[in-house]
Design a protein around this motif. Structure first.
Motif, short mmCIF file in Angstrom:
data_model
loop_
_atom_site.label_atom_id
_atom_site.label_comp_id
_atom_site.label_asym_id
_atom_site.label_seq_id
_atom_site.Cartn_x
_atom_site.Cartn_y
_atom_site.Cartn_z
N UNK A 34 66.74 -50.49 -88.26
CA UNK A 34 65.77 -49.55 -87.71
C UNK A 34 64.83 -50.27 -86.76
N UNK A 35 64.06 -49.48 -86.01
CA UNK A 35 63.12 -49.99 -85.02
C UNK A 35 61.72 -49.52 -85.36
N UNK A 36 60.73 -50.36 -85.13
CA UNK A 36 59.33 -49.97 -85.31
C UNK A 36 58.83 -49.26 -84.06
N UNK A 37 57.86 -48.36 -84.26
CA UNK A 37 57.23 -47.65 -83.15
C UNK A 37 55.72 -47.71 -83.29
N UNK A 38 54.98 -47.72 -82.19
CA UNK A 38 53.51 -47.70 -82.28
C UNK A 38 53.02 -46.42 -82.93
N UNK A 39 52.04 -46.54 -83.80
CA UNK A 39 51.46 -45.37 -84.44
C UNK A 39 50.20 -44.94 -83.70
N UNK A 40 49.81 -43.70 -83.90
CA UNK A 40 48.69 -43.12 -83.18
C UNK A 40 47.44 -43.09 -84.04
N UNK A 41 47.59 -42.83 -85.33
CA UNK A 41 46.42 -42.68 -86.18
C UNK A 41 46.63 -43.36 -87.52
N UNK A 42 45.53 -43.74 -88.13
CA UNK A 42 45.57 -44.35 -89.45
C UNK A 42 45.62 -43.26 -90.52
N UNK A 43 46.50 -43.43 -91.48
CA UNK A 43 46.65 -42.43 -92.54
C UNK A 43 45.48 -42.50 -93.53
N UNK A 44 45.11 -41.35 -94.07
CA UNK A 44 44.19 -41.27 -95.18
C UNK A 44 44.99 -41.46 -96.47
N UNK A 45 44.65 -42.47 -97.25
CA UNK A 45 45.47 -42.82 -98.42
C UNK A 45 45.07 -41.95 -99.61
N UNK A 46 45.71 -40.80 -99.72
CA UNK A 46 45.41 -39.87 -100.80
C UNK A 46 46.68 -39.33 -101.47
N UNK A 47 47.84 -39.89 -101.15
CA UNK A 47 49.08 -39.47 -101.78
C UNK A 47 49.60 -38.14 -101.31
N UNK A 48 49.22 -37.73 -100.11
CA UNK A 48 49.71 -36.47 -99.56
C UNK A 48 49.50 -36.49 -98.05
N UNK A 49 50.06 -35.49 -97.36
CA UNK A 49 49.79 -35.31 -95.94
C UNK A 49 48.39 -34.67 -95.84
N UNK A 50 47.39 -35.42 -95.47
CA UNK A 50 46.04 -34.87 -95.36
C UNK A 50 45.98 -33.79 -94.29
N UNK A 51 46.70 -33.99 -93.22
CA UNK A 51 46.91 -32.96 -92.19
C UNK A 51 48.40 -32.91 -91.89
N UNK A 52 48.83 -31.83 -91.28
CA UNK A 52 50.26 -31.70 -90.94
C UNK A 52 50.69 -32.68 -89.86
N UNK A 53 49.73 -33.31 -89.18
CA UNK A 53 50.06 -34.23 -88.10
C UNK A 53 49.93 -35.70 -88.51
N UNK A 54 49.50 -35.94 -89.75
CA UNK A 54 49.15 -37.31 -90.15
C UNK A 54 50.27 -38.31 -89.94
N UNK A 55 51.51 -37.93 -90.23
CA UNK A 55 52.63 -38.87 -90.16
C UNK A 55 53.65 -38.52 -89.08
N UNK A 56 53.30 -37.62 -88.17
CA UNK A 56 54.26 -37.23 -87.14
C UNK A 56 54.38 -38.26 -86.02
N UNK A 57 53.60 -39.35 -86.07
CA UNK A 57 53.72 -40.40 -85.06
C UNK A 57 54.79 -41.42 -85.43
N UNK A 58 55.58 -41.13 -86.47
CA UNK A 58 56.66 -42.01 -86.87
C UNK A 58 57.90 -41.19 -87.18
N UNK A 59 59.09 -41.66 -86.79
CA UNK A 59 60.32 -40.93 -87.12
C UNK A 59 60.66 -41.07 -88.59
N UNK A 60 61.54 -40.25 -89.07
CA UNK A 60 61.92 -40.22 -90.47
C UNK A 60 63.15 -41.09 -90.70
N UNK A 61 63.15 -41.79 -91.82
CA UNK A 61 64.34 -42.49 -92.28
C UNK A 61 64.81 -41.87 -93.57
N UNK A 62 66.02 -41.43 -93.61
CA UNK A 62 66.58 -40.86 -94.84
C UNK A 62 66.94 -41.98 -95.81
N UNK A 63 66.66 -41.75 -97.07
CA UNK A 63 67.05 -42.66 -98.13
C UNK A 63 68.20 -42.02 -98.91
#
Length: 261
Positions: A34-63
């Motif tokens: 896989x490849x790393x990509x620059x992120x746009x914002x720092x996540x709020x560490x609360x065990x959930x998507x604090x906003x719907x956009x919180x993690x959209x600055x990174x692509x998904x990797x299926x496990x």
């Protein structure tokens, strides 16, 4: 037709930029790269998507199994960087003491049949207890992270990836160039991510079927892109771009942020 042509052009430019930025090391299991990509914002560490956009600055990797994960990095400055992960196991909403999350890192990308001093494993057991291990050459030895080095939270919550409440983990290594759990930037770097659901005896992992005790089987962060995900690319196009870039059908991401915690 104009929109299609524009999207196609963006995709080609994006893929070429990413190809130019690939690392050259090939330790670990290059079949899962896989490849790393620059992120746009720092996540709020609360065990959930604090906003719907919180993690959209990174692509998904299926496990493998029933989970997915995301991770990324910040190319602005390679000093005092922190890593951020989110891992979701979609079919688990039971609280079992045998559940665990694991993140294994090979900071020297040296691979090998057993963990060495450059290998680290972060493990969260029963959704309550965090432990950290360092390789010994033959196995693992528990170490103590510095105070505030690892910040994490997990919860049962819905997310934009799955509307059914399920376990979600967010974890941040606040500085990868200091402290006791270190992984240098830029890649190549070996990595393994796993989530175990004791209720169903299901292990989800990237790389699939990998063993925490065998770095040769871990996945590979082969390189990094100097540009973030192009604005306006939807998830389907992003996944296509990622598969074109690395010629692999897996899509993971890692956030590495300048530490502000």
């Amino acid at each position: 037709m104009k929109i299609v042509k524009t999207t196609f052009l963006m995709l080609m430019i994006y893929s070429l930029l990413s190809l130019l930025s690939l690392g050259i090391g090939k330790a670990g299991n290059p079949a899962y790269s896989i490849i790393e990509y620059p992120s746009i914002q720092t996540a709020t560490v609360d065990g959930r998507w604090t906003t719907d956009e919180e993690w959209t600055d990174s692509p998904i990797t299926e496990m493998s199994g029933n989970a997915t994960g995301k991770f990324g990095y910040n190319i602005q400055d390679f000093t005092n960087l922190g890593l951020e992960w989110i891992i979701e196991i979609f079919t688990d909403n039971t609280n079992d003491t045998g559940d665990y999350w694991q993140i294994c890192l090979d900071d020297s990308n040296s691979s090998g049949p057993a963990p060495d001093a450059g290998d680290f494993m972060i493990e969260i057991i029963g959704h309550t207890t965090l432990k950290v291990y360092q390789g010994t050459g033959t196995g693992w030895s528990e170490i103590t992270p510095e105070l505030g080095e690892l910040i994490w939270a997990n919860s049962i919550s819905a997310s934009p990836l799955n509307s059914t409440p399920h376990w979600i983990l967010e974890i941040v290594d606040t500085s990868k160039t200091a402290g006791n759990v270190q992984v240098p930037n830029p890649p190549p770097t070996g990595m393994r991510v796993a989530a175990y659901d004791a209720n169903t005896s299901t292990l989800a992992a990237w790389a699939p079927n990998s063993n925490a005790n065998i770095p040769d089987e871990w996945g590979l962060i082969s390189g990094y892109s100097a540009t973030p995900i192009p604005e306006g690319l939807n998830l389907g196009v992003m996944m296509l771009a990622s598969s074109v870039t690395v010629a692999i059908g897996f899509h993971f991401a890692r956030k590495t942020q300048k530490s502000k915690l």
